[in-house]
Design a protein around this motif. Structure first.
Motif, PDB file in Angstrom:
ATOM      1  N   ARG A 251       1.012  -1.286   0.118  1.00 50.62           N
ATOM      2  CA  ARG A 251       0.146   0.115  -0.003  1.00 50.62           C
ATOM      3  C   ARG A 251       0.882   1.187   0.178  1.00 50.62           C
ATOM      4  NH1 ARG A 251       0.629   2.304   4.710  1.00 50.62           N
ATOM      5  NH2 ARG A 251       0.988   1.283   6.585  1.00 50.62           N
ATOM      6  N   PRO A 252       0.347   2.435  -0.487  1.00 53.42           N
ATOM      7  CA  PRO A 252       1.140   3.516  -0.621  1.00 53.42           C
ATOM      8  C   PRO A 252       1.662   4.046   0.971  1.00 53.42           C
ATOM      9  CG  PRO A 252      -0.911   3.861  -1.739  1.00 53.42           C
ATOM     10  CD  PRO A 252      -0.897   2.626  -0.702  1.00 53.42           C
ATOM     11  N   ILE A 253       2.987   4.513   0.846  1.00 50.07           N
ATOM     12  CA  ILE A 253       3.532   4.891   2.145  1.00 50.07           C
ATOM     13  C   ILE A 253       4.031   6.634   2.108  1.00 50.07           C
ATOM     14  CG2 ILE A 253       4.030   2.730   3.193  1.00 50.07           C
ATOM     15  CD1 ILE A 253       6.801   2.941   2.216  1.00 50.07           C
ATOM     16  N   GLU A 254       3.649   6.967   3.234  1.00 51.81           N
ATOM     17  CA  GLU A 254       4.037   8.609   3.361  1.00 51.81           C
ATOM     18  C   GLU A 254       5.099   8.884   4.149  1.00 51.81           C
ATOM     19  OE1 GLU A 254       0.733  11.542   3.459  1.00 51.81           O
ATOM     20  OE2 GLU A 254      -0.506   9.853   3.027  1.00 51.81           O
ATOM     21  N   LYS A 296      -3.184  12.941  -9.616  1.00 53.86           N
ATOM     22  CA  LYS A 296      -3.206  14.205  -8.740  1.00 53.86           C
ATOM     23  C   LYS A 296      -1.648  14.614  -8.406  1.00 53.86           C
ATOM     24  CE  LYS A 296      -6.369  12.207  -6.659  1.00 53.86           C
ATOM     25  NZ  LYS A 296      -7.223  11.726  -5.620  1.00 53.86           N
ATOM     26  N   GLN A 297      -0.845  13.803  -7.801  1.00 55.21           N
ATOM     27  CA  GLN A 297       0.511  13.888  -7.670  1.00 55.21           C
ATOM     28  C   GLN A 297       1.385  13.020  -8.309  1.00 55.21           C
ATOM     29  OE1 GLN A 297       1.682  11.402  -3.995  1.00 55.21           O
ATOM     30  NE2 GLN A 297       0.126  12.780  -3.115  1.00 55.21           N
ATOM     31  N   ARG A 298       2.646  13.390  -8.824  1.00 52.57           N
ATOM     32  CA  ARG A 298       3.629  12.723  -9.289  1.00 52.57           C
ATOM     33  C   ARG A 298       5.056  13.042  -8.913  1.00 52.57           C
ATOM     34  NH1 ARG A 298       2.603  10.791 -15.524  1.00 52.57           N
ATOM     35  NH2 ARG A 298       0.768  10.243 -14.641  1.00 52.57           N
ATOM     36  N   TYR A 299       5.912  12.349  -8.613  1.00 52.17           N
ATOM     37  CA  TYR A 299       7.226  12.565  -8.101  1.00 52.17           C
ATOM     38  C   TYR A 299       8.016  11.537  -8.135  1.00 52.17           C
ATOM     39  CZ  TYR A 299      10.797  13.939  -4.729  1.00 52.17           C
ATOM     40  OH  TYR A 299      12.189  14.314  -4.500  1.00 52.17           O
ATOM     41  N   TYR A 300       9.103  11.775  -8.759  1.00 50.90           N
ATOM     42  CA  TYR A 300      10.227  10.602  -8.949  1.00 50.90           C
ATOM     43  C   TYR A 300      11.538  11.442  -8.762  1.00 50.90           C
ATOM     44  CZ  TYR A 300      13.613   7.730 -10.811  1.00 50.90           C
ATOM     45  OH  TYR A 300      14.822   6.914 -11.331  1.00 50.90           O
ATOM     46  N   TYR A 333       3.758  13.251   0.039  1.00 53.68           N
ATOM     47  CA  TYR A 333       3.703  12.417  -1.166  1.00 53.68           C
ATOM     48  C   TYR A 333       3.248  11.101  -0.929  1.00 53.68           C
ATOM     49  CZ  TYR A 333       5.455  15.747  -4.463  1.00 53.68           C
ATOM     50  OH  TYR A 333       5.496  16.956  -5.211  1.00 53.68           O
ATOM     51  N   LYS A 334       2.343  10.381  -1.572  1.00 57.42           N
ATOM     52  CA  LYS A 334       2.125   8.835  -1.221  1.00 57.42           C
ATOM     53  C   LYS A 334       3.074   8.068  -2.064  1.00 57.42           C
ATOM     54  CE  LYS A 334      -2.835   9.062  -0.193  1.00 57.42           C
ATOM     55  NZ  LYS A 334      -3.004  10.583  -0.048  1.00 57.42           N
ATOM     56  N   PHE A 335       4.144   7.473  -1.760  1.00 60.92           N
ATOM     57  CA  PHE A 335       5.313   6.775  -2.401  1.00 60.92           C
ATOM     58  C   PHE A 335       4.475   5.094  -2.675  1.00 60.92           C
ATOM     59  CE2 PHE A 335       7.566  10.269  -0.327  1.00 60.92           C
ATOM     60  CZ  PHE A 335       8.203  10.588  -1.539  1.00 60.92           C
ATOM     61  N   LYS A 336       4.722   4.705  -3.753  1.00 57.24           N
ATOM     62  CA  LYS A 336       4.326   3.387  -4.190  1.00 57.24           C
ATOM     63  C   LYS A 336       5.098   2.677  -4.423  1.00 57.24           C
ATOM     64  CE  LYS A 336       0.694   0.964  -5.190  1.00 57.24           C
ATOM     65  NZ  LYS A 336       0.668  -0.197  -4.641  1.00 57.24           N
ATOM     66  N   LYS A 337       6.537   3.115  -4.537  1.00 57.67           N
ATOM     67  CA  LYS A 337       7.819   2.324  -5.154  1.00 57.67           C
ATOM     68  C   LYS A 337       9.128   2.970  -4.708  1.00 57.67           C
ATOM     69  CE  LYS A 337       9.489  -0.122  -9.191  1.00 57.67           C
ATOM     70  NZ  LYS A 337       9.048  -0.568 -10.739  1.00 57.67           N
ATOM     71  N   ALA A 338      10.180   2.163  -4.409  1.00 60.51           N
ATOM     72  CA  ALA A 338      11.504   2.375  -4.249  1.00 60.51           C
ATOM     73  C   ALA A 338      12.356   1.508  -4.547  1.00 60.51           C
ATOM     74  CB  ALA A 338      11.667   3.021  -2.810  1.00 60.51           C
ATOM     75  N   GLY A 339      13.470   1.968  -4.915  1.00 56.21           N
ATOM     76  CA  GLY A 339      14.565   0.759  -5.135  1.00 56.21           C
ATOM     77  C   GLY A 339      15.915   1.123  -4.947  1.00 56.21           C
ATOM     78  N   VAL A 340      16.904   0.292  -5.108  1.00 54.97           N
ATOM     79  CA  VAL A 340      18.050   0.447  -4.727  1.00 54.97           C
ATOM     80  C   VAL A 340      19.110   0.013  -6.006  1.00 54.97           C
ATOM     81  CG1 VAL A 340      20.133  -0.257  -3.245  1.00 54.97           C
ATOM     82  CG2 VAL A 340      18.111   0.534  -2.371  1.00 54.97           C
ATOM     83  N   LEU A 341      19.851   0.573  -6.626  1.00 51.70           N
ATOM     84  CA  LEU A 341      20.763   0.057  -7.715  1.00 51.70           C
ATOM     85  C   LEU A 341      22.121   0.382  -7.213  1.00 51.70           C
ATOM     86  CD1 LEU A 341      20.565  -0.384 -10.758  1.00 51.70           C
ATOM     87  CD2 LEU A 341      20.846   2.010 -11.166  1.00 51.70           C
TER      88      LEU A 341
END
Length: 419
Positions: A251-254, A296-300, A333-341
């Motif tokens: 679920r989205p996390i803030e 409504k909101q977009r952030y990367y 922001y409601k974050f939906k995904k994160a990652g590590v490269l």
DNA sequence: TCTGGGGTCCTAGGACCC
DNA sequence: TCTGGGGTCCTAGGACCC
């Protein structure tokens, strides 16, 4: 050269069916991580018109109406079944390349004198008998043609040989561009502007024009269609250049806290892969994003850091990753995904030492060894505090319909009931 | 409510060098 | 007034794969 491409039919679905025969002749679909998209379909589901990769929630009512059995991805099971298939295939050739979890290229160049179709059928029977998995076999003088042969075999009796084939031109002229390995919509559209609409036309296109339209990649595809080998078997998969661990959240996390737990978890997973390959990383990138479908909101944003000394130490890399996260985290922001490269990977024995290094590398290496050893007996038996307590990780990816890990967990063995 | 994850290769353009 | 040419390396972005 003689290449055979052996591809498992509807692989994930077939794995489920091996341990649950009641699923035979029923529509069955398997979902991606987070139960998001449909990534494997039985023939019955394909016949219903369900396309690869469509979001599950959109088709859920329709699939239910048709009595479809739905499964979450069960990678422990699929990975293990894959190994069994590959081991079986290895007995049929001197040389092979495992191309993906469900495909392998076999080098059959030494078998020029036998009936290749018979041999293909023999491969199919054996794999089916030893592992329970149905496969198709495509044979060709190049990988691209073997791929195409395999595609055709799926709609026939399971084996197609394009080497001993006298109507190749008519087959190619009936093959749409997007059925060719390496040609997707983008390339296909560009080719269409040159009046090229099928595999035969692509094969016979002038190299200069292709070079301009698609670059060297396009020229290679055409050469391969002509029977000229551009892609040979690749052995002992070349060392990874990057290692990525990322997941969508259940679920989205803030909150920064939860986001940092997820990032710590991903670092832990990525560094584990890193150590398994005896590599260290020179650079680390963290990225976070909101849902791509949220109007409504977009952030990367992403943030990278060059490590002072290349490393594979989980704790050390969590430290740097959380530093990166602090710079890109935005409240609200409601974050939906994160990652590590992890990038700039090199062999761990070629580490360049830093005069001002304040980490005891010997100690850290021993610690990682112990952690990996214990976790190899039971995954996640030891984890970092920064990743949070498992029961409270509400952001965890969903797998609500996962079947048993029948072949890799003692407590999930398939049970056969006597009547 | 709900839309995957992990890769590779190629190319263009900028920075920098002599 | 006049302002080269050729190369390398790196990175970001696009295309593709399963």
């Amino acid at each position: 050269m003689i290449f055979a491409l052996v591809d498992c039919n509807n692989f994930y679905v077939s794995c489920e069916r091996v341990f649950n025969p009641a699923l035979e002749n029923r529509p069955v679909a398997v979902l991606s991580n987070n139960d998001g998209c449909i990534v494997a379909r039985s023939n019955e589901v394909k016949a219903l018109g369900i396309k690869m990769g469509v979001p599950y929630f959109k088709e859920k009512p329709f699939l239910k109406k048709h009595g479809t059995a739905i499964f979450s991805s069960n990678y422990a099971l699929y990975g293990d079944m894959s190994q069994r298939v590959m081991k079986t295939l290895a007995g049929f050739c001197d040389d092979m390349e495992i191309y993906s979890i469900d495909e392998a290229f076999l080098d059959l160049s030494n078998l020029a004198n036998i009936d290749l179709c018979d041999y293909g059928q023999q491969i199919r029977r054996t794999v089916r008998q030893w592992t329970g998995i149905p496969v198709s076999v495509g044979i060709g003088p190049t990988k691209t043609l073997a791929k195409l042969a395999n595609h055709l075999a799926k709609h026939g009796n399971g084996v197609v040989d394009l080497i001993n084939c006298d109507n190749i031109d008519s087959i190619l002229s009936g093959t749409p561009l997007t059925d060719i390995w390496g040609v997707s919509r983008g390339y296909s559209n560009r080719l269409a502007t040159g009046g090229i609409g099928n595999a035969l036309q692509l094969r016979d296109t002038d190299d200069h024009w292709l070079r301009k339209a698609l670059g060297v990649v396009g020229v290679r595809i055409a050469h391969e269609l002509r029977g000229q080998v551009c892609y040979d078997l690749e052995h002992s998969p070349p060392q990874n250049k990057t290692i990525c661990s990322s997941r969508s959240f259940g679920r989205p996390i803030e909150s920064f806290d939860e986001l940092s737990q997820a990032v710590a978890q991903y670092v832990s997973r990525a560094t584990q892969k890193l150590r398994k390959q005896k590599l260290v990383a020179g650079r680390l990138t963290v990225f976070v994003m909101t849902s791509a479908f949220d109007k409504k909101q977009r952030y990367y944003d992403s943030q990278s850091v060059e490590l002072p000394v290349t490393s594979s130490d989980t704790g050390e890399l969590i430290h740097y990753a959380l530093g990166c996260l602090t710079k890109i985290y935005r409240k609200g922001y409601k974050f939906k995904k994160a990652g590590v490269l992890l990038e700039q990977l090199i062999d761990k024995d070629r580490v360049q030492l830093n005069l001002f290094d304040d980490v005891d590398r010997g100690r850290s290496g021993k610690l990682m060894n112990v952690i990996d050893k214990i976790n190899s007996m039971q995954s996640n038996a030891i984890s970092y505090g920064a990743a949070g307590i498992e029961q409270k990780q509400k952001w965890k990816t969903k797998f609500q319909m996962r079947s048993g890990r029948y072949t890799t967990r003692w407590d999930e063995l398939a049970v056969v009931k006597a009547r």
